[in-house]
Design an enzyme around this catalytic site. Structure first.
Site, short mmCIF file in Angstrom:
data_model
loop_
_atom_site.label_atom_id
_atom_site.label_comp_id
_atom_site.label_asym_id
_atom_site.label_seq_id
_atom_site.Cartn_x
_atom_site.Cartn_y
_atom_site.Cartn_z
N HIS A 64 7.89 -4.41 -9.03
CA HIS A 64 6.99 -3.31 -8.66
C HIS A 64 6.82 -3.17 -7.16
O HIS A 64 6.37 -2.14 -6.68
CB HIS A 64 5.61 -3.53 -9.31
CG HIS A 64 5.62 -3.31 -10.78
ND1 HIS A 64 5.15 -2.17 -11.36
CD2 HIS A 64 6.09 -4.07 -11.79
CE1 HIS A 64 5.31 -2.24 -12.67
NE2 HIS A 64 5.87 -3.39 -12.96
N ASP A 123 5.08 -0.07 0.60
CA ASP A 123 4.52 -0.01 -0.75
C ASP A 123 5.67 0.21 -1.72
O ASP A 123 6.56 1.01 -1.44
CB ASP A 123 3.54 1.18 -0.85
CG ASP A 123 2.38 0.92 -1.79
OD1 ASP A 123 2.56 0.13 -2.74
OD2 ASP A 123 1.30 1.49 -1.57
C1 GDG Z 1 1.76 -2.26 -7.47
C2 GDG Z 1 2.62 -1.92 -6.24
C3 GDG Z 1 3.27 0.22 -7.34
C4 GDG Z 1 -7.37 2.37 -7.48
N1 GDG Z 1 -8.68 2.43 -7.19
C5 GDG Z 1 -9.33 2.62 -8.34
C6 GDG Z 1 -8.40 2.70 -9.36
N2 GDG Z 1 -7.21 2.54 -8.80
C7 GDG Z 1 -5.93 2.58 -9.52
C8 GDG Z 1 -5.18 3.82 -9.13
C9 GDG Z 1 -3.74 3.40 -9.33
C10 GDG Z 1 -3.79 1.90 -9.12
O1 GDG Z 1 -5.13 1.49 -9.16
C11 GDG Z 1 -3.22 1.48 -7.77
O2 GDG Z 1 -1.84 1.60 -7.84
P1 GDG Z 1 -0.88 1.52 -6.57
O3 GDG Z 1 0.46 1.98 -7.01
O4 GDG Z 1 -1.46 2.35 -5.50
O5 GDG Z 1 -0.90 0.04 -6.03
P2 GDG Z 1 -0.84 -1.53 -6.54
O6 GDG Z 1 -2.07 -1.86 -7.30
O7 GDG Z 1 -0.63 -2.31 -5.30
O8 GDG Z 1 0.43 -1.69 -7.51
C12 GDG Z 1 2.70 -0.41 -6.07
C13 GDG Z 1 2.49 -0.24 -8.55
O9 GDG Z 1 2.44 -1.67 -8.62
C14 GDG Z 1 3.14 0.27 -9.84
O10 GDG Z 1 4.49 -0.13 -9.90
O11 GDG Z 1 3.15 1.63 -7.24
O12 GDG Z 1 3.55 -0.10 -4.98
O13 GDG Z 1 2.05 -2.53 -5.07
O14 GDG Z 1 -3.34 3.66 -10.64
O15 GDG Z 1 -5.61 4.86 -9.95
N3 GDG Z 1 -8.72 2.92 -10.64
C15 GDG Z 1 -10.05 3.05 -10.92
N4 GDG Z 1 -11.02 2.95 -9.98
C16 GDG Z 1 -10.70 2.73 -8.68
O16 GDG Z 1 -11.58 2.63 -7.82
N5 GDG Z 1 -10.42 3.30 -12.19
#
Ligand code: GDG
Length: 485
Positions: free
Chosen positions: A169, A381
């Site tokens: 990821h 990222d």
């Molecule tokens: C890893 C990789 C890759 C965030 N704040 C809240 C909340 N979120 C949810 C978002 C989103 C998720 O969390 C964050 O996803 P990201 O992709 O931005 O980042 P990572 O957690 O670091 O994930 C990344 C991912 O895996 C998938 O392969 O994209 O690059 O680092 O879904 O919606 N959800 C809620 N409240 C929040 O305050 N409910």
């Protein structure tokens, strides 16, 4: 492709739930985070087993709650038990102080302690044991992420004949960075024990192939396009680029709901005609929050016409709170927020509204809908799902996505996003000013292009593509996609 009766075993560091104790009573709720958002709807659809850690030491007594959750969720949860020292050396150590910083190009933050490596191997074995104990000898095993790169190799050593795939990821680093890993040969060889290794982008796959060229030059590759094949000691290993996505339709449904519409109205009223620039990140140094604040500060210094007309809504979700480096980052960010507000605030207007908490899903979607711009500016990222979620929820197509070139999502969203170099704070300031002045038609067209792309390439297609690459006989069966270099 496998049917649900053939079974799918998903293996990830954490189970997709959060267990917590309040007033002596254990409670359970669905977890947050990229991987959970990605896989939960898929397993619900297909059924199967999820193997992972509960995320809490001493939660053995709460394991009965997992059964209740499984029944509601529509798939089984198989917990892995980790001791306190495993959590320290494997999770906080190897995963968070070695692989996470190295793979995100922060090699100066790495601590390459040999005890971390030993703990990583020991814990990977616990996960492999859990897969074996969950039965389903014909199931396809899909292992997720950098914590568990050795599970496939360990399964084979235990005699498992299950086919297994791995998806990373996070980014795969350029070869010069990767070479610094003291266990570089063993990690690379372990990855080649899977039948399929998936990355977020072509760039990550190219980095991986270069590491193979340097460290394992006898391994040859064949084919072109999103999936290629490596010939490893008489075996074929497929390697592909599969950009992860979101459950687009579910986000649109939530964004249209009456509850969210009401929240959007209150947010709009609170903004008093000002434009909301939204930033939502887990607290992490890879997300580039200080650089973003610096860029915004620069914009306010250069363009006084922005004063009282924009508000940066910085939402920071608590993460790895026990780690001193994360605590220090939080302090830096809070100092910067204070400094910007101290410099520019006027009665009735704070240029930065800062919230350090996790939002409910509806609340998050309401923020996405209400924001005139989302600033997604990670320094590195794997993908970044926030960028895609923002577009999905932008029903009115009046929002601008400002996106870092170094987010995996940039490869797919470059046709509509305003791409920025997150290290270039002056460039960011200028981009903020210019994109707020885009004619409405341009904003609409950009957003429409991104939404179309995400709708067609949603999370269900991501799973289909990965499993198609795992099970198709010929590489020609594999469609070309919209992933770009
Ligand atoms: C890893 C990789 C890759 C965030 N704040 C809240 C909340 N979120 C949810 C978002 C989103 C998720 O969390 C964050 O996803 P990201 O992709 O931005 O980042 P990572 O957690 O670091 O994930 C990344 C991912 O895996 C998938 O392969 O994209 O690059 O680092 O879904 O919606 N959800 C809620 N409240 C929040 O305050 N409910």
């Amino acid at each position: 492709m496998p049917s649900s009766s053939q079974g799918l075993i998903v293996v990830s560091n954490r189970l997709p739930v959060v267990l917590s104790k309040a007033d002596g009573e254990w409670g359970i709720k669905a977890g947050a985070g990229g991987l959970v958002s990605a896989m939960a709807p898929v397993l619900r659809d297909r059924g199967g087993t999820w193997v992972g850690w509960t995320g809490t030491e001493g939660a053995h007594e709460a394991e009965s709650l997992l059964g209740d959750f499984s029944r509601d969720a529509g798939y089984s949860l198989c917990p892995v038990r980790l001791e306190k020292e495993d959590v320290a050396d494997f999770y906080y150590g190897f995963a968070n102080e070695v692989i996470w910083p190295l793979f995100h190009d922060f090699q100066s933050l790495c601590n390459f302690y040999p005890r971390y490596w030993r703990s990583y191997l020991k814990v990977n074995k616990l996960y492999a044991d859990a897969v074996i104990s969950s039965g389903q000898p014909d199931a396809y095993v899909w292992v997720h992420d950098y914590h568990l790169m050795h599970v496939g190799q360990l399964l084979k050593e235990m005699g498992s004949t299950r086919r297994a795939g791995f998806f990373l990821h996070i980014p795969f680093p350029p070869v010069d960075n990767y070479l610094k890993l003291p266990w570089r040969d063993r990690v690379l060889s372990a990855l080649l024990e899977y039948d399929l290794v998936g990355f977020q982008t072509y760039r990550d796959r190219r980095n991986f192939m270069q590491a193979i060229n340097v460290l394992l030059p006898h391994v040859k590759s064949q084919g072109r396009g999103p999936v290629v094949e490596l010939l490893v000691d008489g075996r074929v290993v497929r390697v592909g680029a599969f950009p992860i996505s979101i459950d687009y339709r579910s986000f649109v449904r939530t964004a249209r709901s009456a509850g969210v519409s009401e929240m959007v109205s209150s947010l709009n009223a609170a903004m008093q005609q000002r434009k909301m620039l939204l930033a939502v990140d887990r607290l992490d140094y890879s997300k580039g929050i200080p650089y973003r604040l610096e860029g915004y500060k620069e914009a306010l210094s250069r363009y006084p016409e922005l004063h009282e007309n924009v508000t940066l809504m910085q939402i920071m979700v608590p993460s790895r709170q026990e780690v001193p480096r994360y605590q220090a980052l939080k302090q830096d960010i809070e100092r910067m927020v204070g400094e910007i507000n101290g410099l520019f605030s006027k009665p009735g207007w704070n240029p930065v509204e800062y919230q350090y908490r996790s939002l409910g899903r509806e609340e998050l979607v309401a923020y996405y809908r209400a924001a005139a711009m989302a600033i997604v500016s990670p320094l590195r990222d794997g993908m970044n799902l926030v960028a895609k979620e923002y577009c999905a929820c932008n029903l009115g197509k009046r929002g601008v996505l400002m996106l870092s070139e170094f987010a995996g999502a940039a490869a797919q969203l470059q046709n509509g996003a305003v791409l920025i170099n997150p290290f270039d704070t002056e460039g960011m300031a200028q981009a903020i000013k210019e994109s707020l002045e885009f004619p409405q038609e341009q904003v609409r067209k950009r957003m429409e292009r991104m939404r179309d792309g995400i709708r067609k390439n949603d999370i269900f297609r991501w799973v289909d593509m990965f499993l198609l690459a795992a099970f198709s006989r010929h590489l020609n069966d594999f469609p070309t996609s919209n992933v770009r270099d």
